[in-house]
Structure formats: structure tokens, C-alpha cells
Scaffold this motif. Structure first.
Motif, PDB file in Angstrom:
ATOM      1  N   SER A  80      -3.463  -7.589  -0.803  1.00 10.21           N
ATOM      2  CA  SER A  80      -3.968  -6.569   0.121  1.00 10.21           C
ATOM      3  C   SER A  80      -2.874  -5.598   0.538  1.00 10.21           C
ATOM      4  CB  SER A  80      -4.571  -7.238   1.365  1.00 10.21           C
ATOM      5  OG  SER A  80      -3.600  -8.045   2.009  1.00 10.21           O
ATOM      6  N   ASN A  81      -1.608  -5.934   0.283  1.00  6.96           N
ATOM      7  CA  ASN A  81      -0.509  -5.013   0.587  1.00  6.96           C
ATOM      8  C   ASN A  81      -0.211  -4.075  -0.573  1.00  6.96           C
ATOM      9  OD1 ASN A  81      -0.131  -6.164   3.120  1.00  6.96           O
ATOM     10  ND2 ASN A  81       1.393  -7.624   2.394  1.00  6.96           N
ATOM     11  N   LEU A  82      -0.255  -4.595  -1.812  1.00  2.10           N
ATOM     12  CA  LEU A  82       0.082  -3.774  -2.966  1.00  2.10           C
ATOM     13  C   LEU A  82      -1.069  -2.893  -3.424  1.00  2.10           C
ATOM     14  CD1 LEU A  82       2.213  -6.119  -5.260  1.00  2.10           C
ATOM     15  CD2 LEU A  82       2.972  -4.456  -3.580  1.00  2.10           C
ATOM     16  N   PHE A  83      -2.280  -3.431  -3.418  1.00  3.93           N
ATOM     17  CA  PHE A  83      -3.450  -2.679  -3.875  1.00  3.93           C
ATOM     18  C   PHE A  83      -4.574  -2.782  -2.843  1.00  3.93           C
ATOM     19  CE2 PHE A  83      -1.053  -3.501  -7.691  1.00  3.93           C
ATOM     20  CZ  PHE A  83      -1.213  -2.342  -8.440  1.00  3.93           C
ATOM     21  N   PRO A  84      -4.326  -2.324  -1.620  1.00  2.00           N
ATOM     22  CA  PRO A  84      -5.334  -2.469  -0.561  1.00  2.00           C
ATOM     23  C   PRO A  84      -6.614  -1.695  -0.852  1.00  2.00           C
ATOM     24  CG  PRO A  84      -3.581  -0.988   0.140  1.00  2.00           C
ATOM     25  CD  PRO A  84      -3.129  -1.618  -1.144  1.00  2.00           C
ATOM     26  N   HIS A  85      -6.514  -0.604  -1.619  1.00  2.00           N
ATOM     27  CA  HIS A  85      -7.707   0.199  -1.918  1.00  2.00           C
ATOM     28  C   HIS A  85      -8.709  -0.591  -2.739  1.00  2.00           C
ATOM     29  CE1 HIS A  85      -4.890   0.750  -5.231  1.00  2.00           C
ATOM     30  NE2 HIS A  85      -5.893   1.118  -6.005  1.00  2.00           N
ATOM     31  N   LEU A  86      -8.228  -1.456  -3.640  1.00  2.00           N
ATOM     32  CA  LEU A  86      -9.147  -2.238  -4.475  1.00  2.00           C
ATOM     33  C   LEU A  86      -9.930  -3.238  -3.630  1.00  2.00           C
ATOM     34  CD1 LEU A  86      -7.012  -2.959  -7.691  1.00  2.00           C
ATOM     35  CD2 LEU A  86      -8.694  -1.137  -7.298  1.00  2.00           C
ATOM     36  N   GLU A  87      -9.249  -3.910  -2.715  1.00  2.00           N
ATOM     37  CA  GLU A  87      -9.941  -4.868  -1.854  1.00  2.00           C
ATOM     38  C   GLU A  87     -10.903  -4.155  -0.903  1.00  2.00           C
ATOM     39  OE1 GLU A  87      -7.571  -7.795   0.127  1.00  2.00           O
ATOM     40  OE2 GLU A  87      -7.550  -8.991  -1.714  1.00  2.00           O
ATOM     41  N   GLN A  88     -10.459  -3.020  -0.375  1.00  2.00           N
ATOM     42  CA  GLN A  88     -11.306  -2.274   0.558  1.00  2.00           C
ATOM     43  C   GLN A  88     -12.568  -1.778  -0.138  1.00  2.00           C
ATOM     44  OE1 GLN A  88     -10.731   1.847   2.976  1.00  2.00           O
ATOM     45  NE2 GLN A  88      -9.210   0.269   3.419  1.00  2.00           N
ATOM     46  N   TRP A  89     -12.424  -1.223  -1.332  1.00  2.00           N
ATOM     47  CA  TRP A  89     -13.589  -0.700  -2.056  1.00  2.00           C
ATOM     48  C   TRP A  89     -14.488  -1.826  -2.559  1.00  2.00           C
ATOM     49  CZ3 TRP A  89     -10.146   3.196  -5.192  1.00  2.00           C
ATOM     50  CH2 TRP A  89      -9.841   4.289  -4.361  1.00  2.00           C
ATOM     51  N   ARG A  90     -13.894  -2.948  -2.934  1.00  2.00           N
ATOM     52  CA  ARG A  90     -14.691  -4.098  -3.367  1.00  2.00           C
ATOM     53  C   ARG A  90     -15.584  -4.584  -2.227  1.00  2.00           C
ATOM     54  NH1 ARG A  90     -12.934 -10.242  -4.185  1.00  2.00           N
ATOM     55  NH2 ARG A  90     -14.277 -10.856  -5.928  1.00  2.00           N
ATOM     56  N   ASN A  91     -15.014  -4.648  -1.022  1.00  2.00           N
ATOM     57  CA  ASN A  91     -15.803  -5.073   0.142  1.00  2.00           C
ATOM     58  C   ASN A  91     -16.882  -4.062   0.491  1.00  2.00           C
ATOM     59  OD1 ASN A  91     -14.254  -7.418   0.418  1.00  2.00           O
ATOM     60  ND2 ASN A  91     -12.771  -6.432   1.778  1.00  2.00           N
ATOM     61  N   ARG A  92     -16.598  -2.776   0.222  1.00  2.00           N
ATOM     62  CA  ARG A  92     -17.540  -1.722   0.612  1.00  2.00           C
ATOM     63  C   ARG A  92     -18.614  -1.476  -0.436  1.00  2.00           C
ATOM     64  NH1 ARG A  92     -14.713   3.834   1.763  1.00  2.00           N
ATOM     65  NH2 ARG A  92     -13.609   2.458   3.224  1.00  2.00           N
ATOM     66  N   TYR A  93     -18.243  -1.502  -1.719  1.00  2.00           N
ATOM     67  CA  TYR A  93     -19.180  -1.087  -2.768  1.00  2.00           C
ATOM     68  C   TYR A  93     -19.692  -2.231  -3.649  1.00  2.00           C
ATOM     69  CZ  TYR A  93     -17.322   3.503  -1.507  1.00  2.00           C
ATOM     70  OH  TYR A  93     -16.934   4.625  -0.815  1.00  2.00           O
ATOM     71  N   GLY A  94     -19.143  -3.417  -3.505  1.00  2.00           N
ATOM     72  CA  GLY A  94     -19.617  -4.543  -4.308  1.00  2.00           C
ATOM     73  C   GLY A  94     -18.574  -5.033  -5.300  1.00  2.00           C
ATOM     74  N   LEU A  95     -18.926  -6.101  -6.030  1.00  2.00           N
ATOM     75  CA  LEU A  95     -17.984  -6.744  -6.948  1.00  2.00           C
ATOM     76  C   LEU A  95     -17.537  -5.819  -8.080  1.00  2.00           C
ATOM     77  CD1 LEU A  95     -19.550 -10.317  -7.242  1.00  2.00           C
ATOM     78  CD2 LEU A  95     -17.614  -9.586  -5.824  1.00  2.00           C
TER      79      LEU A  95
END
Length: 514
Positions: A80-95
Motif C-alpha cells: 500500500s506504500n509502493l503502489f497505493p493506487h492499485l489497492e485504492q482502485w481495486r477497492n473502488r472498482y472491483g477485482l
């Protein structure tokens, strides 16, 4: 009349160029996104030309400002520190979701059934992304790490057999020799420092792994390849800071681009020097370099499906092997010792196993084969700190995975860093160091074995995985048999992305000879 005709042609040419630019930078990206949206694939809205790059930078900046700076805090939930955008978008838009890096359209996949289909696909319609050859071309060229289709098939047939298990077994004594040379330096340092010494192990491991790859694959010691390794390392650090996907950025005469081109030429010149020395020596060695040279002779440059010349085939694959062979193993060895230093109970368990397996016998291919606890620790290290964080492929034709038709030209990305620490797959202790999860092998370590892919998986699995695993076992077992170690108070836990995932400030250990 002639002037009017020239003007008309110029206007027509400008019009076609304008249409081409619109197609490349606006219509095609939007068309690809629209095809994914119709199939229920959501994602953040991109900006013209730069895609979601500003949003990625903003999310990273906010995360960096918010993350804990507590000293000596060794935590493993670093994704979540190196690629926080991927985790954020995964939570928002789905797997599964889509985003844009400049004009590159990426489908990020974390839904396991789709991950399995992508990982095991044998279709040549799924290849390496264009940006590896373009944005990272000076580092990777068109070697085995970045090639696709028939070019990749040709290269893998030559390189992979030289790194199979039976070949690597014969390289074990060489690995032991190089590691012992490094450990003698540690012993001298510890003795000079009065029985205990603080050692930043990263540089030692890079030099040692460079020596191993030089001798095993190129028939020379580290001193001959030192300049190549140093320049590849410098190129790696510079290129890790480049923005991928921004149209035409690599053509601008920036300070970075000038330095990249300078290093690229120097690396090519140094490699060709090593190659020419081998040719002039009429050597009968059967190492990887020799197989690459022999393979270049069978390369049919008239075959239009093979988009590589003989010289480029030799230089680019040498660059790939120098880079991958040195960097990934050295980094993983550093992370492994850091974890054992932070968990003295596991350090003691593995050391006990090493001493029991060896007793009065030297460490060799047969003894390391029986080190099951050590293998568990290495697999857990690769789970928590995989050197490669993302598996990315590009669709060269429309191709279906599960219920999604992925259009031609889309990058399909599997974020290893997210899958390796997904609590739904690994359990509530996914962020913790627990080698016991591998006690019954990789297939039983989590709910879905396709969630563990430090070397990739399927037909595109890393050609050097056997070499890397044996080398790691040799290094760690020899260190444990001669030293005990703890984390130094000066160690700062700082995973960083420089095309691979490494400790930004190094791994600093307090080392004492047994």
C-alpha cells in the motif's frame, strides 16, 4: 501552379499526420477503454495524453505523507506504500479494473480464475508489452525478458535449457566457492572489529552474485564484468524514475535521456568486447555465452517474424542475463537475511537444519536438496518481498480470458505484490512472516496456488528460477553455518521500487562469527 500543388500536398500531409495523432493519442485509447467498460470493467477517468499519471502521483504523495516513519519498524504490508493506487482502485472498482499510463491502456487483474487463465495461456497472441522495448529498451533491448512471439520462442529455446536443473546442479560448487570468498571478507572484518561487526550486506551480495553469474554463464570472473554490472545498475536506477507511457518523452534531450543513451552505448561496447574475446580465444566452453553465440549463427535474419539481428540478439540477451542474474538474487538474499535477523527463532531453526544436513560434509547440490526449512524461509521471503512486483503482458490480438474479451493493444497486468499479501488467499496472517505456510509445499500454501508467482507461472515462467533457488540456498546456508546476526539499530526498513523491489537504504546487520 507548382507552388499551389506543393501547398496542397503539405496541407494533405499535415491532415494525415493530424489524423494519425488523433488515432494514436485519443481515438484508439478511448476505443479500448470503451470495449472494456461495455464488459463491466470500471476504472478512473484518464486525462488526455497523460492518462491517470497525475492521479497516481497524487495518491502516492498522500500515502507517503501519511505513512508511519517509526524507526526500525519492520512491517511487511508495504504494497500500500509502493503502489497505493492499485489497492485504492481495486477497492473502488472491483477485482479487475482498467487505468491509463499516458496512452498505455492497462487491465489490472486480481480475480483468481482470470489470473490462472492468463498465467497458463500458451497463446502467442499474448506477448510482452511494447513499453518494455521502448521505454526500457536501453536496459532490456529485445532480449528474452522483453521479446514476444516467434522472437521470444527462438530465444527461450536457446537460453532456457542452459538453466535447467541438471545444468544448475553442476554450477553449485562454483556458487559455494564465490560465497566462501565473500564470507572470508566478513570474517576478516568481524575479527578486525573485535568479534562483532556492523555490515551493510547489499553491496557484498551484489558483487558475489555478479561473480557467480559471470563465472557460470560467461566464463569470466567479476573483475572482467565489473564495469558492465556497474553501468547496468546505474542505468536501472535512472530508468526506474522515468515516466512510462508518456508519448515521445524518451526522445527529448533531457539530462536523464542523455545519460541513458551514454550508458547504453558503453554497456553495448563492453559486452561486445567480452564477446569478441570469447570468439578470438576459440574457446570450447559450453556455458551460456557460448550457446548464445552458437544460437546467433542459427538466427535467420531473413525471417521477418524474428524481429532481431544477430548482434542485437547477442548484446540484448547478455544484458538481460547480467541484469536479472545479478539483481534479483542479490536483493532476495538481502531480504532473507533481514527476515532471519528479525526472527531469531527461525534463524536458529534453519541453522540447526543446515548443520544437521552437512555435519562433516561440505555444502553441495545434494545437501541443500534436503534443507526443507530453508526452502520454506526462501519461499516466504519471495512471497513477502518478490523482486518483480508486476507481471504484464500485451494482447497482440483480441483474446478472451474467462468472460472478458480483451481487445488487441491492451496491457494485462497481474500485481504480484497484491496477490502475495491478500488475506482472502493467505489468511489473516498474510502480512506476517510465517514460513510454516509452505510446510506442505507451494500448492498447499494458500487457497489458490496461482496466487504465488515470484518467478511468474505457466509457459512464461522465469527461465532462471532453478538457478536462483539453488544460489539462494547456497548463500543463506553458508552464511548461517558461519555467522549469527541481528538487525542493526541503524537499519531503516524502506522497501523501494527501482524496476525491482529492493531495500532503499540497504540491509544493515550486526554480525558475529560462530
Amino acid at each position: 501552379m507548382a507552388a499551389a500543388m506543393v501547398l496542397s500536398l503539405a496541407v494533405l500531409l499535415f491532415f494525415f499526420i493530424f489524423l494519425h495523432l488523433l488515432e494514436s493519442f485519443l481515438w484508439k485509447p478511448e476505443r479500448l477503454r470503451a470495449k472494456l467498460r461495455k464488459q463491466g470493467i470500471g476504472g478512473p477517468s484518464p486525462s488526455f495524453l497523460i492518462g491517470n499519471v497525475p492521479e497516481i502521483k497524487k495518491i502516492r504523495a498522500l500515502t507517503s505523507a501519511a505513512k508511519s516513519t517509526e524507526a526500525n519498524s519492520v512491517t511487511h504490508g508495504w504494497a500500500s506504500n509502493l503502489f497505493p493506487h492499485l489497492e485504492q482502485w481495486r477497492n473502488r472498482y472491483g477485482l479487475n479494473f482498467a487505468f491509463s499510463s499516458g496512452t498505455i491502456q492497462t487491465l489490472c487483474v486480481t480475480e483468481m480464475e482470470m489470473v490462472k487463465e492468463i498465467s497458463t495461456s500458451t497463446s502467442l497472441s499474448l506477448g510482452k508489452p511494447d513499453h518494455l522495448r521502448k521505454d526500457l529498451g536501453p536496459l532490456l533491448g529485445l532480449g528474452i525478458l522483453s521479446a514476444s512471439g516467434p522472437t521470444w520462442v527462438f530465444q527461450r529455446k536457446i537460453i532456457a535449457p542452459q538453466l535447467y536443473h541438471d545444468k544448475v546442479k553442476g554450477m553449485t560448487s562454483l556458487m559455494v566457492e564465490c560465497t566462501n570468498s565473500m564470507l572470508r571478507l566478513w570474517e576478516a572484518k568481524v575479527e578486525n572489529d573485535g568479534g562483532q561487526s556492523e555490515i551493510n550486506i547489499d553491496g557484498y551480495f551484489r558483487t558475489m552474485s555478479s561473480d557467480i553469474i559471470s563465472k557460470a554463464c560467461f566464463g569470466s570472473d567479476y573483475s572482467k564484468g565489473k564495469e558492465i554490472f556497474q553501468k547496468i545498475r546505474a542505468l536501472q536506477v535512472i530508468m526506474s524514475k522515468e515516466s512510462v507511457g508518456i508519448p515521445g518523452l524518451r526522445y527529448f534531450p533531457t539530462k536523464k535521456n542523455r545519460e541513458v543513451r551514454k550508458l547504453e552505448k558503453e554497456i553495448e561496447s563492453s559486452i561486445l568486447k567480452v564477446v569478441n574475446e570469447r570468439i578470438e580465444s576459440s574457446s570450447h566452453e559450453q556455458d551460456l555465452l557460448q550457446k548464445i553465440l552458437e544460437g546467433s549463427k542459427s538466427l535467420n535474419e531473413d525471417d521477418k517474424s524474428l524481429k532481431i539481428t544477430r548482434d542485437k540478439f547477442i548484446v540484448d540477451n547478455c544484458k538481460n542475463i547480467y541484469f536479472a542474474g545479478q539483481e534479483t538474487t542479490a536483493i532476495t538474499a538481502s531480504w532473507c537475511l533481514m527476515l532471519l535477523a528479525a526472527h531469531p527463532d527461525w534463524q536458529a531453526r534453519v541453522r540447526s537444519e543446515v548443520l544437521q544436513c552437512c555435519r562433516d560434509r561440505p555444502i553441495d547440490a545434494n545437501t541443500i536438496k534436503n534443507m526443507k526449512t530453508l526452502a520454506m524461509v526462501i519461499h516466504e521471503t519471495l512471497r513477502l518481498f518478490p523482486p518483480v512486483l508486476l507481471v504484464t503482458r500485451q494482447t497482440l490480438e483480441d483474446i478472451r480470458f474467462k468472460n472478458v474479451m480483451v481487445p488487441k493493444g491492451v496491457n494485462v497486468q497481474i500485481p504480484i505484490l497484491i496477490l502475495h499479501q491478500d488475506a482472502r488467499l493467505w489468511g489473516p496472517d498474510a502480512h506476517l512472516f510465517n514460513p510454516n505456510r509452505f510446510s506442505n509445499g507451494i500448492l498447499n500454501a494458500c487457497k489458490n496456488p496461482y496466487a504465488y508467482l515470484p518467478f511468474g507461472i505457466g509457459p512464461h515462467v522465469c527461465a532462471g528460477q532453478h538457478f536462483a533457488m539453488v544460489e539462494l540456498k547456497v548463500i543463506v546456508s553458508l552464511v548461517l553455518s558461519r555467522f549469527e546476526f541481528t538487525l542493526s539499530p541503524s537499519y531503516e526498513h524502506s522497501p523501494a521500487f527501482t524496476l525491482v523491489m529492493e531495500p532503499e537504504n540497504g540491509v544493515v546487520l550486526n554480525v558475529r562469527k560462530l
